[in-house]
Design an enzyme around this catalytic site. Structure first.
Site, PDB file in Angstrom:
ATOM      1  N   GLU A 187      44.019  42.050  47.039  1.00  0.00           N
ATOM      2  CA  GLU A 187      43.480  42.537  45.759  1.00  0.00           C
ATOM      3  C   GLU A 187      44.220  41.817  44.639  1.00  0.00           C
ATOM      4  OE1 GLU A 187      43.618  46.852  45.270  1.00  0.00           O
ATOM      5  OE2 GLU A 187      43.911  46.638  43.105  1.00  0.00           O
TER       6      GLU A 187
ATOM      7  N   GLU B  54      44.468  45.594  33.812  1.00  0.00           N
ATOM      8  CA  GLU B  54      44.595  46.986  34.217  1.00  0.00           C
ATOM      9  C   GLU B  54      45.655  47.674  33.384  1.00  0.00           C
ATOM     10  OE1 GLU B  54      45.980  47.930  38.158  1.00  0.00           O
ATOM     11  OE2 GLU B  54      44.792  49.758  38.215  1.00  0.00           O
TER      12      GLU B  54
HETATM   13  C1  LIG Z   1      37.943  54.163  40.065  1.00  0.00           C
HETATM   14  C2  LIG Z   1      38.207  52.842  40.580  1.00  0.00           C
HETATM   15  O1  LIG Z   1      37.341  52.163  41.046  1.00  0.00           O
HETATM   16  N1  LIG Z   1      39.427  52.476  40.458  1.00  0.00           N
HETATM   17  C3  LIG Z   1      39.840  51.189  40.805  1.00  0.00           C
HETATM   18  C4  LIG Z   1      39.864  50.415  39.552  1.00  0.00           C
HETATM   19  O2  LIG Z   1      40.623  49.296  39.610  1.00  0.00           O
HETATM   20  C5  LIG Z   1      41.855  49.332  40.256  1.00  0.00           C
HETATM   21  C6  LIG Z   1      42.385  47.967  40.243  1.00  0.00           C
HETATM   22  O3  LIG Z   1      43.234  47.852  39.242  1.00  0.00           O
HETATM   23  C7  LIG Z   1      41.749  49.887  41.641  1.00  0.00           C
HETATM   24  O4  LIG Z   1      43.015  49.937  42.241  1.00  0.00           O
HETATM   25  C8  LIG Z   1      41.125  51.232  41.551  1.00  0.00           C
HETATM   26  O5  LIG Z   1      40.912  51.740  42.825  1.00  0.00           O
END
Ligand SMILES: CC(=O)N[C@H]1CO[C@H](CO)[C@@H](O)[C@@H]1O
Ligand SMILES: *[C@@H]1O[C@H](CO)[C@@H](O)[C@H](O)[C@H]1NC(C)=O
Length: 316
Positions: free
Chosen positions: A135, A140
Site C-alpha cells: 500500500e 492522508e
Molecule cells: C474508509 C477507507 O476506505 N479508509 C481507507 C482510506 O485510506 C487509507 C489509506 O490511507 C486506508 O488505510 C483506509 O483503509
C-alpha cells in the site's frame, strides 16, 4: 562510403541531444472522465468510520460528486442531521478500474476535505490480497492536522533506511502492517501547506508519486511554489522525473524487495469520518464534542469536506 556514414552518424548524435522523456501519458482524467476511470464502492467502511459509502447514482443525484469541464468534486453530505442509531453520513469512495505497477501519478488538486472528523486519503493498493501487494499512501491525514504524510504499508520484511535523500521527516522505518497497529513507514512533509486548511487557502497544489522497481518517490508542490516542474505545471504529455529535484518522501528498495512486497495497484480515493484513526485521536486537536456526535449533529460543518480535482494524470 562506410566511414563517411559512420562519421555522419557520430555527427548526428552529437548534434541531436537525447531527449530524456522518461514517461508518456496513459490516462488523463478530468471532469466527467472520473466516472469512466473509477468504480464507486458502496461498501462498509473497512476503517469503521461514521460514513455510508454510496453508489454512483446516489452520489450524483445527491450532488456528492459533480463534474464540469475542468473539475471533479467528491464530498460528504453536509445537509442531513443523522439518527444516532442509523447509518453514517453519506460519502464517496472510488477505485480506479485500471491497475498500475511502474508509473507516475500526478494529482492536481485545488481543494481537499477539511473539518473536524475528516479523514481523506489518496492512495494505491490491491485490496484483494492486502497487505500482500503493499500500500502506498500519497495523501492522508485526519482532523485538519498538517502536514501530509506519505506512507508505505507492507507484509513483514520491508524496512526503510534512516538516512535518505528527501525533504520530509521519516517516522517509523518498518513498513510491516503488524508493527505498532499498522503505523507503516511514513514520511511527514516539510510544509503545512501540504494538508488541510493551509493546503486549501493556498489554492492546493500537486502531488506526484513515482513507482519504479527500485524506489518509490512522492513529491508535493504548493500552487504557487517556484519549484513546480514545468512539465507538471503544464500537464505535459511526456515527463522527466529526473528534473523534479529531491522528493518529499523517498522509499528505496535497499532493505525491501519490491518484487515480493508490491504488486499492481488501483488508485483509491476515500473520504471517511471518525473511524480507526480520525476517531481515536479526535479532541487532541481542539475539535468539539465526540467525533461521532459531532458528525451526527453538525452537517453544516462538512460543507468544506470535499475534494476538487483539476486532474489525475498517469504516466507509464
Ligand atoms: C474508509 C477507507 O476506505 N479508509 C481507507 C482510506 O485510506 C487509507 C489509506 O490511507 C486506508 O488505510 C483506509 O483503509
Ligand atoms: C453541485 O455541486 C457543485 C460543485 O460544488 C455546485 O457548483 C452546484 O451548484 C451543486 N448543485 C446543486 C444542485 O446543489
Amino acid at each position: 562510403m562506410k566511414s563517411c556514414a559512420s562519421a555522419l552518424f557520430v555527427l548526428a548524435s552529437i548534434a541531436s541531444p537525447v531527449i530524456a522523456v522518461s514517461y508518456s501519458i496513459s490516462d488523463n482524467i478530468i471532469g466527467s472522465g472520473f466516472y469512466n476511470s473509477f468504480d464507486f464502492q458502496a461498501i462498509a467502511d473497512p476503517t469503521h468510520g461514521r460514513v455510508n459509502y454510496v453508489d454512483q447514482n446516489t452520489a450524483r443525484s445527491q450532488n456528492l460528486t459533480f463534474a464540469s469541464d475542468s473539475s471533479f468534486i467528491l464530498r460528504t453530505d453536509f445537509k442531513t442531521v443523522l439518527n444516532p442509531s442509523g447509518a453514517g453520513r453519506n460519502s464517496v469512495r472510488i477505485r480506479s478500474k485500471k491497475t498500475y505497477s511502474t508509473h507516475v501519478a500526478v494529482f492536481n488538486i485545488r481543494h481537499m476535505p477539511q473539518g473536524c472528523g475528516t479523514w481523506p486519503a489518496v492512495w494505491e493498493t490491491v485490496e484483494a490480497t492486502w497487505p500482500n501487494g503493499g500500500e502506498v499512501d500519497i495523501i492522508e491525514g485526519v482532523n485538519d492536522q498538517a502536514p501530509n504524510a506519505a506512507t508505505l504499508h507492507t507484509s513483514a520484511g520491508c524496512t526503510m533506511p534512516a538516512s535518505r535523500s528527501q525533504t520530509g521527516t521519516s517516522g517509523q522505518l518498518d513498513c510491516n502492517v503488524a508493527v505498532n497497529g499498522n503505523t507503516g513507514c511514513g514520511v511527514k512533509m516539510s510544509t503545512a501547506q501540504s494538508y488541510g486548511p493551509s493546503f486549501n487557502s493556498n489554492g492546493g497544489g500537486w502531488y506526484a508519486m513515482e513507482r519504479r522497481s527500485n524506489f518509490i518517490k512522492v513529491w508535493f508542490w504548493g500552487r504557487n511554489d517556484g519549484s513546480v516542474p514545468s512539465d507538471v505545471k503544464n500537464g505535459a504529455s511526456g515527463i522527466n522525473t529526473d528534473t523534479w529535484g529531491t522528493p518529499s518522501a523517498f522509499f528505496p528498495n535497499t532493505q525491501c524487495d519490491f518484487g515480493s512486497h508490491f504488486s499492481a495497484h488501483n488508485i483509491i480515493i476515500n473520504l471517511t469520518l471518525c473511524g480507526d484513526w480520525a476517531g481515536s485521536v479526535y479532541g487532541q486537536d481542539g475539535c468539539p464534542s465526540t467525533c461521532v456526535d459531532f458528525v451526527n449533529n453538525n452537517p453544516g460543518s462538512f460543507s468544506n469536506a470535499f475534494f476538487d480535482f483539476a486532474s489525475i494524470k498517469v504516466y507509464q
